[in-house]
Design a protein around this motif. Sequence first.
Motif, PDB file in Angstrom:
ATOM      1  N   ARG A  91      -4.795   6.771  -4.183  1.00  0.00           N
ATOM      2  CA  ARG A  91      -4.649   6.513  -2.751  1.00  0.00           C
ATOM      3  C   ARG A  91      -5.487   5.325  -2.302  1.00  0.00           C
ATOM      4  NH1 ARG A  91      -7.431  11.964  -0.513  1.00  0.00           N
ATOM      5  NH2 ARG A  91      -5.824  12.776  -1.919  1.00  0.00           N
ATOM      6  N   TRP A  92      -6.412   4.875  -3.151  1.00  0.00           N
ATOM      7  CA  TRP A  92      -7.303   3.762  -2.778  1.00  0.00           C
ATOM      8  C   TRP A  92      -6.738   2.409  -3.179  1.00  0.00           C
ATOM      9  CZ3 TRP A  92     -10.271   5.957   0.479  1.00  0.00           C
ATOM     10  CH2 TRP A  92     -10.752   7.248   0.266  1.00  0.00           C
ATOM     11  N   GLU A  93      -5.564   2.387  -3.778  1.00  0.00           N
ATOM     12  CA  GLU A  93      -4.951   1.102  -4.110  1.00  0.00           C
ATOM     13  C   GLU A  93      -4.515   0.389  -2.828  1.00  0.00           C
ATOM     14  OE1 GLU A  93      -4.610  -0.495  -6.876  1.00  0.00           O
ATOM     15  OE2 GLU A  93      -5.381   1.026  -8.261  1.00  0.00           O
ATOM     16  N   PRO A  94      -4.925  -0.888  -2.632  1.00  0.00           N
ATOM     17  CA  PRO A  94      -4.567  -1.619  -1.393  1.00  0.00           C
ATOM     18  C   PRO A  94      -3.130  -2.135  -1.439  1.00  0.00           C
ATOM     19  CG  PRO A  94      -5.898  -3.009  -2.790  1.00  0.00           C
ATOM     20  CD  PRO A  94      -5.804  -1.685  -3.505  1.00  0.00           C
ATOM     21  N   THR A  95      -2.169  -1.224  -1.455  1.00  0.00           N
ATOM     22  CA  THR A  95      -0.774  -1.635  -1.636  1.00  0.00           C
ATOM     23  C   THR A  95      -0.212  -2.372  -0.434  1.00  0.00           C
ATOM     24  OG1 THR A  95      -0.102   0.571  -0.854  1.00  0.00           O
ATOM     25  CG2 THR A  95      -0.280   0.246  -3.238  1.00  0.00           C
ATOM     26  N   SER A  96      -0.737  -2.097   0.759  1.00  0.00           N
ATOM     27  CA  SER A  96      -0.241  -2.769   1.954  1.00  0.00           C
ATOM     28  C   SER A  96      -1.072  -3.982   2.340  1.00  0.00           C
ATOM     29  CB  SER A  96      -0.196  -1.796   3.133  1.00  0.00           C
ATOM     30  OG  SER A  96      -1.506  -1.298   3.411  1.00  0.00           O
ATOM     31  N   GLN A  97      -2.058  -4.337   1.499  1.00  0.00           N
ATOM     32  CA  GLN A  97      -2.953  -5.454   1.814  1.00  0.00           C
ATOM     33  C   GLN A  97      -2.774  -6.638   0.875  1.00  0.00           C
ATOM     34  OE1 GLN A  97      -7.035  -4.108   2.113  1.00  0.00           O
ATOM     35  NE2 GLN A  97      -6.412  -2.074   2.835  1.00  0.00           N
ATOM     36  N   ILE A  98      -1.832  -6.529  -0.061  1.00  0.00           N
ATOM     37  CA  ILE A  98      -1.653  -7.564  -1.084  1.00  0.00           C
ATOM     38  C   ILE A  98      -0.207  -8.022  -1.075  1.00  0.00           C
ATOM     39  CG2 ILE A  98      -1.798  -8.070  -3.563  1.00  0.00           C
ATOM     40  CD1 ILE A  98      -3.915  -5.932  -3.792  1.00  0.00           C
ATOM     41  N   CYS A  99       0.002  -9.333  -1.241  1.00  0.00           N
ATOM     42  CA  CYS A  99       1.353  -9.876  -1.372  1.00  0.00           C
ATOM     43  C   CYS A  99       1.921  -9.488  -2.728  1.00  0.00           C
ATOM     44  CB  CYS A  99       1.321 -11.394  -1.195  1.00  0.00           C
ATOM     45  SG  CYS A  99       2.946 -12.186  -1.385  1.00  0.00           S
ATOM     46  N   SER A 100       3.097  -8.912  -2.742  1.00  0.00           N
ATOM     47  CA  SER A 100       3.700  -8.461  -3.997  1.00  0.00           C
ATOM     48  C   SER A 100       4.221  -9.621  -4.842  1.00  0.00           C
ATOM     49  CB  SER A 100       4.854  -7.493  -3.704  1.00  0.00           C
ATOM     50  OG  SER A 100       5.832  -8.121  -2.890  1.00  0.00           O
ATOM     51  N   ASP A 101       4.350 -10.825  -4.274  1.00  0.00           N
ATOM     52  CA  ASP A 101       4.862 -11.978  -5.024  1.00  0.00           C
ATOM     53  C   ASP A 101       3.752 -12.767  -5.703  1.00  0.00           C
ATOM     54  OD1 ASP A 101       7.442 -11.346  -4.336  1.00  0.00           O
ATOM     55  OD2 ASP A 101       7.501 -12.671  -2.586  1.00  0.00           O
ATOM     56  N   CYS A 102       2.698 -13.070  -4.955  1.00  0.00           N
ATOM     57  CA  CYS A 102       1.650 -13.930  -5.516  1.00  0.00           C
ATOM     58  C   CYS A 102       0.326 -13.208  -5.713  1.00  0.00           C
ATOM     59  CB  CYS A 102       1.441 -15.157  -4.636  1.00  0.00           C
ATOM     60  SG  CYS A 102       0.783 -14.770  -2.979  1.00  0.00           S
ATOM     61  N   GLY A 103       0.105 -12.055  -5.091  1.00  0.00           N
ATOM     62  CA  GLY A 103      -1.134 -11.312  -5.249  1.00  0.00           C
ATOM     63  C   GLY A 103      -2.221 -11.676  -4.272  1.00  0.00           C
ATOM     64  N   PHE A 104      -1.912 -12.486  -3.255  1.00  0.00           N
ATOM     65  CA  PHE A 104      -2.922 -12.847  -2.252  1.00  0.00           C
ATOM     66  C   PHE A 104      -3.227 -11.637  -1.373  1.00  0.00           C
ATOM     67  CE2 PHE A 104      -3.895 -14.405   2.079  1.00  0.00           C
ATOM     68  CZ  PHE A 104      -5.110 -15.019   1.797  1.00  0.00           C
ATOM     69  N   LYS A 105      -4.532 -11.388  -1.158  1.00  0.00           N
ATOM     70  CA  LYS A 105      -4.957 -10.243  -0.361  1.00  0.00           C
ATOM     71  C   LYS A 105      -5.268 -10.699   1.057  1.00  0.00           C
ATOM     72  CE  LYS A 105      -8.171  -6.335  -0.280  1.00  0.00           C
ATOM     73  NZ  LYS A 105      -9.286  -5.664  -0.956  1.00  0.00           N
ATOM     74  N   TRP A 106      -4.505 -10.187   2.022  1.00  0.00           N
ATOM     75  CA  TRP A 106      -4.733 -10.557   3.420  1.00  0.00           C
ATOM     76  C   TRP A 106      -5.549  -9.511   4.184  1.00  0.00           C
ATOM     77  CZ3 TRP A 106       0.780 -10.557   2.122  1.00  0.00           C
ATOM     78  CH2 TRP A 106       1.360  -9.276   2.215  1.00  0.00           C
ATOM     79  N   GLY A 107      -5.859  -8.378   3.575  1.00  0.00           N
ATOM     80  CA  GLY A 107      -6.725  -7.383   4.189  1.00  0.00           C
ATOM     81  C   GLY A 107      -5.952  -6.367   5.016  1.00  0.00           C
ATOM     82  N   LYS A 108      -6.702  -5.552   5.738  1.00  0.00           N
ATOM     83  CA  LYS A 108      -6.096  -4.493   6.543  1.00  0.00           C
ATOM     84  C   LYS A 108      -5.381  -5.083   7.756  1.00  0.00           C
ATOM     85  CE  LYS A 108      -9.314  -0.773   5.318  1.00  0.00           C
ATOM     86  NZ  LYS A 108     -10.245   0.258   5.856  1.00  0.00           N
ATOM     87  N   ILE A 109      -4.242  -4.507   8.078  1.00  0.00           N
ATOM     88  CA  ILE A 109      -3.470  -4.921   9.246  1.00  0.00           C
ATOM     89  C   ILE A 109      -3.113  -3.688  10.059  1.00  0.00           C
ATOM     90  CG2 ILE A 109      -2.530  -7.044   8.259  1.00  0.00           C
ATOM     91  CD1 ILE A 109      -0.065  -5.540   7.445  1.00  0.00           C
ATOM     92  N   ASP A 110      -2.879  -3.881  11.338  1.00  0.00           N
ATOM     93  CA  ASP A 110      -2.572  -2.773  12.233  1.00  0.00           C
ATOM     94  C   ASP A 110      -1.205  -2.182  11.912  1.00  0.00           C
ATOM     95  OD1 ASP A 110      -1.560  -1.838  15.266  1.00  0.00           O
ATOM     96  OD2 ASP A 110      -3.666  -1.453  14.803  1.00  0.00           O
ATOM     97  N   LEU A 111      -1.035  -0.885  12.219  1.00  0.00           N
ATOM     98  CA  LEU A 111       0.233  -0.216  11.929  1.00  0.00           C
ATOM     99  C   LEU A 111       1.392  -0.791  12.743  1.00  0.00           C
ATOM    100  CD1 LEU A 111      -0.864   3.528  11.698  1.00  0.00           C
ATOM    101  CD2 LEU A 111      -0.031   2.094   9.839  1.00  0.00           C
TER     102      LEU A 111
END
Length: 384
Positions: free
Chosen positions: A313-333
């Motif tokens: 559950r701690w994997e940042p799946t919604s914080q990383i671009c699935s194409d290039c792997g860039f992490k943009w961090g937490k975003i609002d729902l």
Amino acid sequence: MKARYRYRFYPTSQQKQSIAQLFGCVRVVWNDALALCKQLDKKPSSADLQKIVITGAKNTEERAWLGDVSCVPLQQSVADLDVAFKNFFNSCKGKRKGSKVGHPKFKKRTSSQSARFRIGGFSLKGDGVYLAKIGIVSPIWSRELPSEPSSVTVIKDCANRYFLSFVVEIQPIPSEAKNSSIGIDLGIQTFAVMSNGEKAESPSYKKLDRKVRKLQRKLARQPRDSKRRNVTRIFIAKLHNKIADTRKDFLHKLSTKIVNENQVIVLEDLNVSGMVKNRKLSRAISQQGWYEFRTLCERQSEKLGREFKVISRWEPTSQICSDCGFKWGKIDLSIRSVLCLNCGTEQDRDENAAKNIAQVGMGNRHDYKRAQRDCQTMKGSRTL
């Protein structure tokens, strides 16, 4: 591999009386055994409890009517209580996985009732099922039993519906799948978003839920043990069953479709118990049935020889671009799409998370730290 096959049946008026008497005896035996365990310092064994609350009780005037029903469900009731105590003790000691199991409770007449028959207390006779001291009942055979059942449980739910639940042995049947793997992101507005772009919308329960809440307020105003209160209670139970049946039908069809088409199914381990503490989303989350969907996918995968995986559950799946792997961090729902600063791709929030879930489950991860460094270098070269 054991499985349950459940069928509905409609008993006659005489059979209803016999089944009601059986449920009452099973409930009394359970409550007597539980009360005896609470009085004693050390819990007696299952055999000793059966001698006291069944064999010995039949010889008394107060419990002489226990001999009017089959002894098999009464023995199973004491055995079930013994299993309930073992689960409770193992949970307290930390030997049992999952959430903590509470202390066994007394059974009520208004709750759902059940009685289990082992081999010797029931038999299959043509299209009917013979139950000891009840007779032959005729269930609606929606599908054939794959093997001879080892036990059958007679169930009456809160809406006065009758079911027969058979325990049978089935053989897993491995088969080939169309796709190699799939990642699934579960949500509220859209129940499931798959990594291949497909989406599954859950049925709406709002109308039925409003009716339930309205009737529950009416039930709270009615005096206890009144006939009108009992009618309202049964009507509320029917609405709850309608919601549950709609959800089960949707989850069964969706899980069967996913498992049939994919060899590896990857889900995210969600902290549902923590998420339902949010008062604004607790009702919507509870109605989705995420854990039930996970259980169905796991059972179907075992049956068809598929591989079922659950990532942390701690994997940042919604914080990383699935194409290039860039992490943009937490975003609002409220943000449903994100424009990646590194590759310039506009990612849908749920679909991007599903792709990341599939990549993590298959062991393929982006080096998002390197992607962040590359993005910063590109920014610096542009400013120069």
